[in-house]
Design a protein around this motif. Sequence first.
Motif, PDB file in Angstrom:
ATOM      1  N   MET A 335       0.828  -1.203   0.000  1.00 35.35           N
ATOM      2  CA  MET A 335       0.000   0.000   0.000  1.00 35.35           C
ATOM      3  C   MET A 335       0.865   1.256   0.000  1.00 35.35           C
ATOM      4  SD  MET A 335      -2.649  -1.430   2.926  1.00 35.35           S
ATOM      5  CE  MET A 335      -3.844  -0.113   2.790  1.00 35.35           C
ATOM      6  N   THR A 336       1.930   1.256  -0.759  1.00 33.15           N
ATOM      7  CA  THR A 336       2.781   2.442  -0.803  1.00 33.15           C
ATOM      8  C   THR A 336       1.992   3.614  -1.384  1.00 33.15           C
ATOM      9  OG1 THR A 336       3.633   1.860  -2.997  1.00 33.15           O
ATOM     10  CG2 THR A 336       4.860   1.045  -1.097  1.00 33.15           C
ATOM     11  N   ARG A 337       2.200   4.789  -0.837  1.00 32.01           N
ATOM     12  CA  ARG A 337       1.557   6.036  -1.266  1.00 32.01           C
ATOM     13  C   ARG A 337       0.025   5.987  -1.139  1.00 32.01           C
ATOM     14  NH1 ARG A 337       4.208   4.199  -5.217  1.00 32.01           N
ATOM     15  NH2 ARG A 337       2.393   4.250  -6.594  1.00 32.01           N
ATOM     16  N   VAL A 338      -0.496   5.087  -0.325  1.00 30.60           N
ATOM     17  CA  VAL A 338      -1.941   5.005  -0.130  1.00 30.60           C
ATOM     18  C   VAL A 338      -2.431   6.255   0.607  1.00 30.60           C
ATOM     19  CG1 VAL A 338      -1.881   3.849   2.123  1.00 30.60           C
ATOM     20  CG2 VAL A 338      -3.813   3.438   0.565  1.00 30.60           C
ATOM     21  N   ARG A 339      -3.656   6.658   0.334  1.00 30.94           N
ATOM     22  CA  ARG A 339      -4.275   7.784   1.048  1.00 30.94           C
ATOM     23  C   ARG A 339      -5.416   7.223   1.889  1.00 30.94           C
ATOM     24  NH1 ARG A 339      -5.804  12.244  -3.240  1.00 30.94           N
ATOM     25  NH2 ARG A 339      -6.132  10.435  -4.578  1.00 30.94           N
ATOM     26  N   MET A 340      -5.308   7.375   3.203  1.00 28.80           N
ATOM     27  CA  MET A 340      -6.301   6.802   4.115  1.00 28.80           C
ATOM     28  C   MET A 340      -6.754   7.814   5.163  1.00 28.80           C
ATOM     29  SD  MET A 340      -4.704   2.960   4.675  1.00 28.80           S
ATOM     30  CE  MET A 340      -6.252   2.173   5.091  1.00 28.80           C
ATOM     31  N   ASP A 341      -6.625   9.093   4.874  1.00 22.09           N
ATOM     32  CA  ASP A 341      -7.014  10.116   5.840  1.00 22.09           C
ATOM     33  C   ASP A 341      -8.452   9.902   6.301  1.00 22.09           C
ATOM     34  OD1 ASP A 341      -4.571  11.738   5.458  1.00 22.09           O
ATOM     35  OD2 ASP A 341      -5.397  12.060   3.467  1.00 22.09           O
ATOM     36  N   GLY A 342      -8.654   9.960   7.620  1.00 18.39           N
ATOM     37  CA  GLY A 342     -10.003   9.836   8.170  1.00 18.39           C
ATOM     38  C   GLY A 342     -10.580   8.437   8.168  1.00 18.39           C
ATOM     39  N   ALA A 363       3.195  -5.814   5.666  1.00 19.93           N
ATOM     40  CA  ALA A 363       2.373  -4.824   4.975  1.00 19.93           C
ATOM     41  C   ALA A 363       3.260  -3.611   4.713  1.00 19.93           C
ATOM     42  CB  ALA A 363       1.182  -4.440   5.831  1.00 19.93           C
ATOM     43  N   ASP A 364       3.175  -3.061   3.520  1.00 16.30           N
ATOM     44  CA  ASP A 364       4.034  -1.944   3.142  1.00 16.30           C
ATOM     45  C   ASP A 364       3.192  -0.681   2.963  1.00 16.30           C
ATOM     46  OD1 ASP A 364       5.931  -0.223   2.206  1.00 16.30           O
ATOM     47  OD2 ASP A 364       6.694  -1.538   0.628  1.00 16.30           O
ATOM     48  N   LEU A 365       3.280   0.209   3.945  1.00 13.01           N
ATOM     49  CA  LEU A 365       2.550   1.473   3.899  1.00 13.01           C
ATOM     50  C   LEU A 365       3.503   2.655   3.739  1.00 13.01           C
ATOM     51  CD1 LEU A 365       0.855  -0.246   6.590  1.00 13.01           C
ATOM     52  CD2 LEU A 365      -0.738   1.292   5.482  1.00 13.01           C
ATOM     53  N   SER A 366       4.635   2.401   3.142  1.00 20.26           N
ATOM     54  CA  SER A 366       5.650   3.444   2.958  1.00 20.26           C
ATOM     55  C   SER A 366       5.085   4.635   2.185  1.00 20.26           C
ATOM     56  CB  SER A 366       6.851   2.881   2.189  1.00 20.26           C
ATOM     57  OG  SER A 366       7.409   1.774   2.866  1.00 20.26           O
ATOM     58  N   ASP A 367       5.412   5.833   2.657  1.00 25.44           N
ATOM     59  CA  ASP A 367       5.001   7.088   2.019  1.00 25.44           C
ATOM     60  C   ASP A 367       3.480   7.257   1.967  1.00 25.44           C
ATOM     61  OD1 ASP A 367       7.688   7.901   1.390  1.00 25.44           O
ATOM     62  OD2 ASP A 367       7.674   6.427  -0.231  1.00 25.44           O
ATOM     63  N   GLY A 368       2.769   6.491   2.792  1.00 24.84           N
ATOM     64  CA  GLY A 368       1.315   6.623   2.834  1.00 24.84           C
ATOM     65  C   GLY A 368       0.890   7.868   3.593  1.00 24.84           C
ATOM     66  N   ARG A 369      -0.263   8.409   3.222  1.00 25.42           N
ATOM     67  CA  ARG A 369      -0.811   9.567   3.930  1.00 25.42           C
ATOM     68  C   ARG A 369      -2.009   9.089   4.722  1.00 25.42           C
ATOM     69  NH1 ARG A 369      -2.491  14.288   0.217  1.00 25.42           N
ATOM     70  NH2 ARG A 369      -4.539  13.319   0.335  1.00 25.42           N
ATOM     71  N   MET A 370      -1.848   9.002   6.035  1.00 28.85           N
ATOM     72  CA  MET A 370      -2.868   8.412   6.902  1.00 28.85           C
ATOM     73  C   MET A 370      -3.127   9.318   8.101  1.00 28.85           C
ATOM     74  SD  MET A 370      -1.428   4.491   6.678  1.00 28.85           S
ATOM     75  CE  MET A 370       0.275   5.000   6.912  1.00 28.85           C
ATOM     76  N   GLY A 387       8.483   7.056   5.794  1.00 25.03           N
ATOM     77  CA  GLY A 387       7.974   8.166   4.992  1.00 25.03           C
ATOM     78  C   GLY A 387       6.488   8.408   5.121  1.00 25.03           C
ATOM     79  N   ALA A 388       5.799   7.592   5.918  1.00 22.29           N
ATOM     80  CA  ALA A 388       4.350   7.749   6.069  1.00 22.29           C
ATOM     81  C   ALA A 388       4.023   8.928   6.983  1.00 22.29           C
ATOM     82  CB  ALA A 388       3.726   6.471   6.619  1.00 22.29           C
ATOM     83  N   ASP A 389       2.805   9.447   6.855  1.00 21.78           N
ATOM     84  CA  ASP A 389       2.334  10.548   7.694  1.00 21.78           C
ATOM     85  C   ASP A 389       1.079  10.082   8.422  1.00 21.78           C
ATOM     86  OD1 ASP A 389       1.434  12.870   8.862  1.00 21.78           O
ATOM     87  OD2 ASP A 389       1.584  14.104   7.053  1.00 21.78           O
ATOM     88  N   ILE A 390       1.193   9.887   9.750  1.00 20.00           N
ATOM     89  CA  ILE A 390       0.049   9.429  10.543  1.00 20.00           C
ATOM     90  C   ILE A 390      -0.340  10.497  11.582  1.00 20.00           C
ATOM     91  CG2 ILE A 390       0.575   6.986  10.205  1.00 20.00           C
ATOM     92  CD1 ILE A 390       1.745   6.946  13.037  1.00 20.00           C
ATOM     93  N   SER A 391      -0.078  11.748  11.258  1.00 26.23           N
ATOM     94  CA  SER A 391      -0.354  12.849  12.181  1.00 26.23           C
ATOM     95  C   SER A 391      -1.815  12.872  12.631  1.00 26.23           C
ATOM     96  CB  SER A 391      -0.015  14.185  11.515  1.00 26.23           C
ATOM     97  OG  SER A 391       1.357  14.256  11.199  1.00 26.23           O
ATOM     98  N   ARG A 392      -2.008  13.251  13.894  1.00 28.87           N
ATOM     99  CA  ARG A 392      -3.323  13.425  14.515  1.00 28.87           C
ATOM    100  C   ARG A 392      -4.148  12.141  14.559  1.00 28.87           C
ATOM    101  NH1 ARG A 392      -2.503  17.950  11.475  1.00 28.87           N
ATOM    102  NH2 ARG A 392      -3.786  17.218   9.768  1.00 28.87           N
ATOM    103  N   SER A 393      -3.520  10.993  14.394  1.00 24.84           N
ATOM    104  CA  SER A 393      -4.235   9.716  14.428  1.00 24.84           C
ATOM    105  C   SER A 393      -4.401   9.216  15.856  1.00 24.84           C
ATOM    106  CB  SER A 393      -3.497   8.663  13.590  1.00 24.84           C
ATOM    107  OG  SER A 393      -3.572   8.978  12.213  1.00 24.84           O
ATOM    108  N   ASN A 394      -5.410   8.386  16.071  1.00 26.24           N
ATOM    109  CA  ASN A 394      -5.674   7.779  17.381  1.00 26.24           C
ATOM    110  C   ASN A 394      -4.975   6.430  17.438  1.00 26.24           C
ATOM    111  OD1 ASN A 394      -6.645   6.807  19.780  1.00 26.24           O
ATOM    112  ND2 ASN A 394      -8.808   7.050  19.284  1.00 26.24           N
TER     113      ASN A 394
END
Length: 419
Positions: A335-342, A363-370, A387-394
């Motif tokens: 799931m590289t570069r996946v977008r999963m915000d919210g 599982a590969d979530l590299s560079d994902g935006r989550m 490289g993933a971004d999981i900011s403000r996640s619970n």
Amino acid sequence: MSMSAAAADYSFTRMTQAELDQVCLKHERLMKGIPGGMRAKLAWCDLSGLSMKGRVLKDADFTGAIMVDCDLTGAVLDGSNLYCVDIQLSCLKGASLRRVDLRGACLRGANLEGVDMFEADLREGAMAMPDKKTGLVYREISERASEAAYANLRGANLERSKLTGIQAMKADFTDAIMKSCNLSRANLKQAIMDNVDLEGANLSGADVSGASLKDAVLIGAKTDMWRVSQTDMTGVLTDKPVGQDITDLPYGNMLRQHALWVSTIGKEGTPSVFDKADLRGLKSIKGFNLAALSAKGAVFYGLDMRGIQLQGSQLDGADMRNCDLSGADLRGARMTRVRMDGANLEGAKLGALMIAKDRYMPADLSDGRMRNVNFTHADLRMAKLDGADISRSNMEGAQLKLEALENVICMGLRGKIAE
């Protein structure tokens, strides 16, 4: 006329930090039902530069107060009256302002990152000043719109809020949730609204000239007579299908054939390929067994995917924002570069898939935006997150080694990780 200017003409009650602390303490006692409590009545008070950090001040009255440069980090002001307050340059990071009355308020330059303003009212408001000698309201200030120019609203929850006519030039709304928000006639010139969820919002007559709406969601949004001169709308998601529309494919038979292929270990059926397909028309694929599915760059936005099995799937670059993936099995998925915000990933399996004795495929979530994802009790052991971004996640109860966050953007995480 700003509240600060008004203060020069009229005598506001200037409070000290000690006096304010006493008012807050009595209010909190009232909220807890402890004797000696009293509702906080801070109308027409000058609270400039004071701190209410972490205070619980639900249903308090701040009508017309001057709150410039206050520290309200993490404060709970749900249901409070903030009518025509001047809250410029204040820090409300992570605060809760659900259903507050902010009509005519000035939020210019305030830090509202991650604030919860669900159903807040920021419409125009008229202001009148009291005369302390006679007790009469004798001088009116002309009606004005709420102002949020230059304000930081990154990741804020503004769902169903009323922002009719708001002045928010150059404000930063990046990642904000603005579903069903009323922004009619709003001035959003040069605002940053990247990845903002405006599903069902009313933008009729709004001015977004020169604004950036990259990757914003405008599904079901009303945009009559809005102004979009020089507006960057790269990657905007609307009702129009992106890529191959799923309704143009025999998806029912394709899914059945894929499930048969999985259950018979490839002896029967045919693996399905949904690369770059728009799958939103499916509405729900809850509980489906779609292991090893190929859906690179596909749009899953908002789908009900509870309990789905997607082990070993190819989901690089997929748009899975706002999907319900609670209890999903995504072990070994790429799931590289996946977008999963919210998205909701509560209890999901995002770890490694055993493919042979002592051999695992993570599982590969590299560079994902989550960003702002619910990872509550999710299993992220051995997952690749570089490289993933999981900011403000619970992250409450999520299984994850802290070392795995070394190369991850994780600002404002909530909850305690279970290593």
